[in-house]
Design a protein around this motif. Sequence first.
Motif, PDB file in Angstrom:
ATOM      1  N   ILE A   5      -5.643  -0.023   4.303  1.00 40.45           N
ATOM      2  CA  ILE A   5      -4.438  -0.823   4.114  1.00 40.45           C
ATOM      3  C   ILE A   5      -3.836  -1.022   5.498  1.00 40.45           C
ATOM      4  N   ILE A  48       4.975  -0.199   3.223  1.00 39.28           N
ATOM      5  CA  ILE A  48       4.085  -1.247   2.727  1.00 39.28           C
ATOM      6  C   ILE A  48       4.871  -2.499   2.333  1.00 39.28           C
ATOM      7  N   ILE A 306      -0.990  -1.569  -2.863  1.00 40.17           N
ATOM      8  CA  ILE A 306       0.119  -2.472  -2.547  1.00 40.17           C
ATOM      9  C   ILE A 306       0.939  -2.783  -3.795  1.00 40.17           C
TER      10      ILE A 306
END
Length: 331
Positions: A5, A48, A306
């Motif tokens: 990520i 995030i 996410i």
Amino acid sequence: MFKAILIDKQDGQQQVGLETLDESRLPEGDVTVRVDYSTLNYKDALAITGKGPVVRTFPMVPGIDLVGTVESSTSDAYAPGDAVLLNGWGVGEAHWGGLAEKARLDSRWLIPLPSAFTPAQAMAIGTAGYTAMLSVMALEQQGVTPDQGEVLVTGANGGVGSYAIALLARLGYRVVASTGRLEEADYLEGLGAERVIDRAELSEPGRPLAKERWAGVVDSVGSHTLANALAGTRYGGTVTACGLAQGMDLPASVAPFILRGVTLAGIDSVMRPYADRVAAWRRLGELLVPEKLDAITRTIALEETIETANELLAGRIRGRVVVAIQAPSRP
């Protein structure tokens, strides 16, 4: 190549996605780890989504926790094949973290994976359980004992709160859980809470001193909740503070400290010395029952991270989120 990520910023706008990266992009460090599991913490979710100023340098791989196997090392402390664990140290904020198939790290940040736990169990505990253990140990060090009365746990449905309830109950304390989700009362009582109260009792502005209710408090919320917890703590009691879910402010007075001798103990898990980390994880191994981990934990794939971060910030997730990075390298 490895999957990760990756958070980046272009023209002032944050972007995040699952990327395939070359190993040459890994940051400096003397140990390279094949990551088996990571976690999704509140801080990771802020990073995030970009809803909090967590990331200090871009691009960044989030993930403040990880467990895995050493692939290569120039450190005398660890050799290829060693199972290792990391919590904190600015990883996922200033140094690439655990939400990736590989991580390159400073060996001083690692501890050996405790023998009491599998890699998946260690991440089910993660920073949340480790912070809860540090909080409970601080109450013990300040002389708070089970016979002195009820211990309040705020933010009870979160990771720290869930583990604090389980640990305190295991040690014989009478636990009161404060939550905004009263529909989760059965879950909290299953962890060991004797009573569940609505967080509204504590989340609004209150008096400098309130009725003496708590022998101790584990608070992960901050702001008015922490102020009211202090105001309601019994003479000589201790309140541990480790979070800011409601806010970083502390709209309190000195009254609990100078009139009741209350102690406010700050709990930092990020920069904690090696010996404290090992001691906390040893206690976790002694106290936690594996069945409790199952009740507290939800496991997702890296590809789901996410979307799940948004769910977490929306308050739709209880307990812990473990991220299975790849097939574990050991049982």
